[in-house]
Design a protein around this motif. Sequence first.
Motif, short mmCIF file in Angstrom:
data_model
loop_
_atom_site.label_atom_id
_atom_site.label_comp_id
_atom_site.label_asym_id
_atom_site.label_seq_id
_atom_site.Cartn_x
_atom_site.Cartn_y
_atom_site.Cartn_z
N ASP A 189 -29.17 60.27 108.01
CA ASP A 189 -30.49 59.76 108.35
C ASP A 189 -30.48 58.26 108.09
OD1 ASP A 189 -33.05 59.71 109.24
OD2 ASP A 189 -33.93 60.86 107.61
N VAL A 321 -33.40 46.65 114.61
CA VAL A 321 -34.18 47.26 115.68
C VAL A 321 -35.34 46.34 116.05
CG1 VAL A 321 -33.57 49.58 114.92
CG2 VAL A 321 -35.67 48.53 114.06
N ASN A 365 -41.54 53.49 110.81
CA ASN A 365 -41.33 53.18 112.23
C ASN A 365 -39.96 52.56 112.47
OD1 ASN A 365 -43.75 54.07 113.49
ND2 ASN A 365 -44.85 52.30 112.67
N ASP A 368 -37.49 55.42 112.39
CA ASP A 368 -37.52 56.23 113.61
C ASP A 368 -36.82 55.51 114.77
OD1 ASP A 368 -38.89 58.08 112.17
OD2 ASP A 368 -40.88 57.56 112.97
N ARG A 369 -37.01 54.20 114.86
CA ARG A 369 -36.34 53.46 115.93
C ARG A 369 -34.83 53.43 115.73
NH1 ARG A 369 -40.53 48.40 117.20
NH2 ARG A 369 -42.32 49.75 117.66
N ARG A 371 -33.10 55.86 114.39
CA ARG A 371 -32.60 57.17 114.82
C ARG A 371 -32.34 57.19 116.32
NH1 ARG A 371 -37.09 60.88 111.60
NH2 ARG A 371 -36.10 60.86 109.52
N SER A 372 -33.27 56.62 117.09
CA SER A 372 -33.10 56.60 118.54
C SER A 372 -31.98 55.64 118.95
CB SER A 372 -34.41 56.20 119.22
OG SER A 372 -35.46 57.07 118.87
N ALA A 373 -31.93 54.47 118.29
CA ALA A 373 -30.93 53.47 118.67
C ALA A 373 -29.52 53.94 118.36
CB ALA A 373 -31.22 52.15 117.95
N TRP A 374 -29.33 54.68 117.26
CA TRP A 374 -28.00 55.12 116.87
C TRP A 374 -27.40 56.10 117.88
CZ3 TRP A 374 -24.48 53.23 113.85
CH2 TRP A 374 -23.42 54.01 113.41
N VAL A 375 -28.27 56.85 118.53
CA VAL A 375 -27.79 57.78 119.56
C VAL A 375 -27.11 57.02 120.69
CG1 VAL A 375 -28.49 59.48 121.27
CG2 VAL A 375 -29.53 59.50 118.99
N PHE A 376 -27.70 55.88 121.08
CA PHE A 376 -27.13 55.08 122.16
C PHE A 376 -25.90 54.32 121.68
CE2 PHE A 376 -31.58 55.58 123.47
CZ PHE A 376 -31.41 56.01 124.77
#
Length: 384
Positions: A189, A321, A365, A368-369, A371-376
Amino acid sequence: MKLVVQVKLLPTPGQALALEATLRACNRAATYASAVAFAEGLKDRNGLQKEVYADLKAGFGLSAQPTVRVVKKVVDAYATLKANLRAGNLGPSTSKRYRTAVGTPVVFRPGAAQPFDDRCLSWQYDARTVSIWTVDGRMKGVRFACSPDQLKTLVAYRKGESDLLQRGGTWYLIATCDIPDPEVYEPVDWIGVDRGIVNLATTSDGISHQGRRLGRYRRWQARKRADLQKKNTRSATRRLIRRAQKEKRHATHVNHQISKEIVSVAQRTGRGIAVEELGGIRDRVRLRRDQRGTLSSWHFHQLGQHLAYKAKKAGVPFLEVDAAYTSQRCPRCGHTGRANRPDRDHFCCRWCGLAGPADVVAGVNVRDRARSAWVFVTAPAPSP
């Protein structure tokens, strides 16, 4: 990754005089070489060395290798100046600061740092001494002091040049260490970190590092500076410089403590660290006159740098981020609005009613950003 280790030299009075004479001679030679480079338009190392090598050796008492180091120092100074001009750090081309920088040669202070390579400087780690070239000849047995961890790093990873400098009457050697990068683990996380002025750093875990003590210290220093500025004497000016340096060191120490604690928590829990990308924030915001001093002394960039390099050293993932609306967006329903933050300290979503400390919500926040950025970041590249 490259780290620098600062060790304190403990020279005898005679050794200190030789070091001071060496530093002054090297910087006089650098100023001369800089003037030649500016007049002849020589910014490459080989061309400048051919032009000034004989003059530096004969006129300034330098031997062969220190002369080469002086030429390299001048070339690096002009390269740095060119980069600063290109980045706009000296203002637009019409500004007085820009015109002065491009219209005059670079000048080196008598006490400016001088680089020494392994031909001019050798380390005896067991004896805690160095052997260094001076204008009075090779000087052996100059003692130095450092912590056990610093000594261990020097022995294992020191590589390249070391800079000799004098600061506040104390001599230092700044050694470059090339430490191998540890493997960055896959985070379970993220810890979102919101940086601010009232709270220097607030994490998504709800841990807040308050800046009230640092703010009081800075206000106290500002009052002392005002008293000294009224005196308008040379002694007062020297004390002003010392106070400014002391305040800077104190703020750096606070940032080190905060970043060390955050990285330690992330490493222990297997998480990554995410911060807001705040570049150019001073140019984007407009403040009242009484707030400008507080913003200009805000060391948010330094805190981000400390977090980045400590995380890299520990193998902790680190991300920056987008900072837009992190303090106005509800992390539960996504509603964004200025009314969600009625004052500096509190957050209350006008849509779903989620409430809490505003800085903690901003940290969530940011998390959470991340988490999304790490996927990319970790997603495999598409096959051609």
